[in-house]
Every structure is written in C-alpha cells, then in structure tokens.
Design a protein around this motif. Structure first.
Motif, PDB file in Angstrom:
ATOM      1  N   VAL A   1      18.484  63.027  21.867  1.00 38.01           N
ATOM      2  CA  VAL A   1      18.084  62.330  23.097  1.00 38.01           C
ATOM      3  C   VAL A   1      17.360  63.283  24.041  1.00 38.01           C
ATOM      4  O   VAL A   1      16.305  62.951  24.607  1.00 38.01           O
ATOM      5  N   ILE A   2      17.920  64.472  24.221  1.00 39.15           N
ATOM      6  CA  ILE A   2      17.309  65.462  25.119  1.00 39.15           C
ATOM      7  C   ILE A   2      15.937  65.883  24.610  1.00 39.15           C
ATOM      8  O   ILE A   2      14.978  66.000  25.387  1.00 39.15           O
ATOM      9  N   LEU A   3      15.813  66.092  23.306  1.00 41.15           N
ATOM     10  CA  LEU A   3      14.540  66.502  22.717  1.00 41.15           C
ATOM     11  C   LEU A   3      13.469  65.429  22.910  1.00 41.15           C
ATOM     12  O   LEU A   3      12.344  65.723  23.343  1.00 41.15           O
ATOM     13  N   VAL A   4      13.818  64.171  22.604  1.00 42.82           N
ATOM     14  CA  VAL A   4      12.864  63.063  22.744  1.00 42.82           C
ATOM     15  C   VAL A   4      12.468  62.877  24.212  1.00 42.82           C
ATOM     16  O   VAL A   4      11.289  62.683  24.536  1.00 42.82           O
ATOM     17  N   ALA A   5      13.455  62.934  25.096  1.00 43.52           N
ATOM     18  CA  ALA A   5      13.186  62.764  26.523  1.00 43.52           C
ATOM     19  C   ALA A   5      12.294  63.892  27.043  1.00 43.52           C
ATOM     20  O   ALA A   5      11.394  63.656  27.868  1.00 43.52           O
ATOM     21  N   TRP A   6      12.518  65.103  26.561  1.00 41.23           N
ATOM     22  CA  TRP A   6      11.696  66.245  26.970  1.00 41.23           C
ATOM     23  C   TRP A   6      10.240  66.050  26.542  1.00 41.23           C
ATOM     24  O   TRP A   6       9.316  66.252  27.333  1.00 41.23           O
ATOM     25  N   VAL A   7      10.046  65.629  25.298  1.00 45.26           N
ATOM     26  CA  VAL A   7       8.696  65.410  24.786  1.00 45.26           C
ATOM     27  C   VAL A   7       7.987  64.319  25.594  1.00 45.26           C
ATOM     28  O   VAL A   7       6.831  64.468  26.003  1.00 45.26           O
ATOM     29  N   ALA A   8       8.706  63.207  25.840  1.00 53.13           N
ATOM     30  CA  ALA A   8       8.111  62.084  26.573  1.00 53.13           C
ATOM     31  C   ALA A   8       7.779  62.475  28.006  1.00 53.13           C
ATOM     32  O   ALA A   8       6.683  62.190  28.512  1.00 53.13           O
ATOM     33  N   TRP A   9       8.728  63.136  28.671  1.00 51.13           N
ATOM     34  CA  TRP A   9       8.529  63.538  30.067  1.00 51.13           C
ATOM     35  C   TRP A   9       7.415  64.577  30.155  1.00 51.13           C
ATOM     36  O   TRP A   9       6.567  64.538  31.059  1.00 51.13           O
ATOM     37  N   GLY A  10       7.419  65.504  29.209  1.00 47.92           N
ATOM     38  CA  GLY A  10       6.378  66.529  29.200  1.00 47.92           C
ATOM     39  C   GLY A  10       4.994  65.933  29.004  1.00 47.92           C
ATOM     40  O   GLY A  10       4.027  66.369  29.626  1.00 47.92           O
ATOM     41  N   TYR A  11       4.900  64.924  28.139  1.00 50.89           N
ATOM     42  CA  TYR A  11       3.620  64.248  27.898  1.00 50.89           C
ATOM     43  C   TYR A  11       3.102  63.609  29.184  1.00 50.89           C
ATOM     44  O   TYR A  11       1.911  63.718  29.503  1.00 50.89           O
ATOM     45  N   VAL A  12       4.003  62.955  29.916  1.00 50.07           N
ATOM     46  CA  VAL A  12       3.615  62.312  31.176  1.00 50.07           C
ATOM     47  C   VAL A  12       3.134  63.351  32.179  1.00 50.07           C
ATOM     48  O   VAL A  12       2.108  63.173  32.848  1.00 50.07           O
ATOM     49  N   GLU A  13       3.869  64.461  32.300  1.00 49.97           N
ATOM     50  CA  GLU A  13       3.497  65.485  33.277  1.00 49.97           C
ATOM     51  C   GLU A  13       2.179  66.158  32.921  1.00 49.97           C
ATOM     52  O   GLU A  13       1.366  66.472  33.799  1.00 49.97           O
ATOM     53  N   ILE A  14       1.944  66.380  31.615  1.00 50.16           N
ATOM     54  CA  ILE A  14       0.727  67.074  31.192  1.00 50.16           C
ATOM     55  C   ILE A  14      -0.500  66.167  31.257  1.00 50.16           C
ATOM     56  O   ILE A  14      -1.546  66.545  31.795  1.00 50.16           O
ATOM     57  N   ASN A  15      -0.369  64.962  30.711  1.00 51.44           N
ATOM     58  CA  ASN A  15      -1.537  64.100  30.535  1.00 51.44           C
ATOM     59  C   ASN A  15      -1.778  63.102  31.667  1.00 51.44           C
ATOM     60  O   ASN A  15      -2.894  62.607  31.819  1.00 51.44           O
ATOM     61  N   ILE A  16      -0.754  62.792  32.444  1.00 49.73           N
ATOM     62  CA  ILE A  16      -0.907  61.807  33.517  1.00 49.73           C
ATOM     63  C   ILE A  16      -0.820  62.456  34.893  1.00 49.73           C
ATOM     64  O   ILE A  16      -1.685  62.255  35.747  1.00 49.73           O
ATOM     65  N   LEU A  17       0.229  63.259  35.101  1.00 48.25           N
ATOM     66  CA  LEU A  17       0.425  63.877  36.407  1.00 48.25           C
ATOM     67  C   LEU A  17      -0.319  65.207  36.534  1.00 48.25           C
ATOM     68  O   LEU A  17      -0.513  65.692  37.656  1.00 48.25           O
ATOM     69  N   HIS A  18      -0.703  65.795  35.397  1.00 47.37           N
ATOM     70  CA  HIS A  18      -1.401  67.084  35.374  1.00 47.37           C
ATOM     71  C   HIS A  18      -0.649  68.132  36.196  1.00 47.37           C
ATOM     72  O   HIS A  18      -1.234  68.855  37.014  1.00 47.37           O
ATOM     73  N   ALA A  19       0.636  68.184  35.957  1.00 47.10           N
ATOM     74  CA  ALA A  19       1.498  69.082  36.721  1.00 47.10           C
ATOM     75  C   ALA A  19       1.426  70.512  36.192  1.00 47.10           C
ATOM     76  O   ALA A  19       1.154  70.740  35.010  1.00 47.10           O
ATOM     77  N   GLN A  20       1.686  71.467  37.090  1.00 49.34           N
ATOM     78  CA  GLN A  20       1.781  72.862  36.682  1.00 49.34           C
ATOM     79  C   GLN A  20       3.162  73.113  36.078  1.00 49.34           C
ATOM     80  O   GLN A  20       4.146  72.467  36.446  1.00 49.34           O
ATOM     81  N   ASN A  21       3.239  74.064  35.154  1.00 47.34           N
ATOM     82  CA  ASN A  21       4.509  74.386  34.503  1.00 47.34           C
ATOM     83  C   ASN A  21       5.191  73.132  33.959  1.00 47.34           C
ATOM     84  O   ASN A  21       6.405  72.971  34.060  1.00 47.34           O
ATOM     85  N   ALA A  22       4.388  72.229  33.395  1.00 46.20           N
ATOM     86  CA  ALA A  22       4.893  70.929  32.960  1.00 46.20           C
ATOM     87  C   ALA A  22       5.994  71.040  31.912  1.00 46.20           C
ATOM     88  O   ALA A  22       6.970  70.287  31.946  1.00 46.20           O
ATOM     89  N   VAL A  23       5.850  71.979  30.993  1.00 45.78           N
ATOM     90  CA  VAL A  23       6.843  72.125  29.915  1.00 45.78           C
ATOM     91  C   VAL A  23       8.197  72.521  30.487  1.00 45.78           C
ATOM     92  O   VAL A  23       9.231  71.927  30.166  1.00 45.78           O
ATOM     93  N   LEU A  24       8.195  73.524  31.370  1.00 46.87           N
ATOM     94  CA  LEU A  24       9.450  73.975  31.978  1.00 46.87           C
ATOM     95  C   LEU A  24      10.001  72.936  32.940  1.00 46.87           C
ATOM     96  O   LEU A  24      11.213  72.679  32.976  1.00 46.87           O
TER      97      LEU A  24
END
Length: 225
Positions: A125-148
């Motif tokens: 669950v944590i792994l899937v949620a991390w991937v999904a949340w990271g995708y949103v931050e990188i590709n939609i929100l364009h956030a800095q340090n999105a992975v962390l």
C-alpha cells in the motif's frame, strides 16, 4: 540497552517536554516565525510527548496542532498539504474514538503489532501510494523534491492510521519521516528547522522503545490492518 532505557526515561519526563517547548519558543522567536507557527510547534511537541507516554489526551493536542498547520497551509496557498492536514484531523478523531472505545477501566489500550500478512499488505500500500503521489507531484504539481515530499507524506498518513490503531510500528514510520524531513531541510537550507525535527526524532525513538516494551508485556497482540 541500559543506555537506551535511561534515554527513554529522560525523554518521558516532564522536564524534557518543558525544555523542548522552550527551545521551540526561542528558535521560533529568533527566526521570526509567526505566532501561529510557534504555537503549532509547541502543540506538536506536547502531542508527541503525550503520545510516547500512551496518553489518550495526545489526540486533543494532535487535532489542535494539525488545525494550526491547516491554517498555515491554507493561508500560504499550500493546498495539497492542507488536504493532507484534513486527513490527519480525521485520523486523530478516529484514533481518539478507537482508544477510548478499547480502553480498560484504567484507560489503557492494548498495544498491538502487525502480522506478517499485515506487513506485506501495508508495504505494498505504501509503495503504490508513494508512486501515485509522486507522479502527481512530478507531472501535475511540478513540485520540488517531489520524490522525498511524496514519500514523507505517505509515511505520515500511514503512521497516523497505525497510531490510531495503537500499532507500535507507527513510531518506525515517524522516525523514517523525521529522517526524510532532515534531508529535505538540508537540501533547502532550512537549518534552524532541523532543531525542531531533531526533538521530534528523539521523542519518536523514545516512543518506539516505550510502545514496544508495552507490546511485549501485553502479550504481543497482532492484527493485520
């Protein structure tokens, strides 16, 4: 082990909590933080300290802390973090209800741990949620340090839910989350904030030792989710 136990006893004392709150007040004043930020930091320290001592009242301060940060996030336009704070308010309310409902006459709630199946499920669950949340931050929100940032957020939500179920492993996630915050603050040059995270990290380690001890003493009750 004796050293760890002595450290736990010290961090569990009210003196440590008072000193930690004083540090928050002094540091907040020195760096020119707003009164709301300082208030939230102090309430957060009290919340984690009470939680490490397995006090139901921790949820009161947890709700106050999250509401304070919700106000800060909303006023500064950090709407994603504001949504996360809303979720944390919900988990705090649920945790308060769960602890009161399952407490004995002495207001004690059995400390539990995850089964092997539960560990596998939650890891996925944590792994899937991390991937999904990271995708949103990188590709939609364009956030800095999105992975962390995304991993820290997922750890925080999972830890908050585990806390509400009184799983001792919640402290492991809080410790990992604190370590990630330290990395994020160093990368962004927020060196003064490291002091506050260091206090939370110390309390989280003490909480893990205390809760694991209770888990052993109470018969190692295991649950899946």
């Amino acid at each position: 082990m004796n050293f760890a136990r002595k450290c736990t006893e010290y961090t569990s004392s009210s003196i440590f909590a008072i000193i930690a709150c004083a540090i928050c007040l002094i540091v907040g004043y020195m760096i020119g933080s707003s009164p709301v930020e300082i208030f939230a930091s102090v309430m957060g320290i009290i919340n984690v300290w009470l939680l490490s001592k397995e006090k139901v009242s921790n949820f009161i301060f947890g709700i106050i802390t999250v509401l304070a940060y919700l106000y800060i996030y909303y006023k500064t336009g950090l709407y994603a973090l504001a949504i996360l704070a809303c979720c944390q308010v919900g988990f705090n309310i649920y945790g308060w209800y769960y602890w009161v409902k399952n407490s004995d006459n002495a207001d004690n709630v059995v400390t539990s741990g995850l089964t092997k199946k539960g560990q596998i499920i939650w890891s996925a669950v944590i792994l899937v949620a991390w991937v999904a949340w990271g995708y949103v931050e990188i590709n939609i929100l364009h956030a800095q340090n999105a992975v962390l940032d995304s991993l820290t957020a997922v750890f925080g939500l999972a830890a908050q839910y585990w806390l509400s179920k009184k799983l001792y492993e919640n402290w492991i996630l809080w410790i990992l989350s604190d370590v990630l915050f330290i990395i994020i603050y160093i990368l962004n040059g927020y060196y003064v904030m490291l002091i506050l995270v260091a206090i939370q990290l110390i309390l989280s380690i003490a909480g893990l030792l205390e809760w694991h001890s209770s888990y052993k003493e109470q018969g190692e009750n295991k649950i899946t989710i």
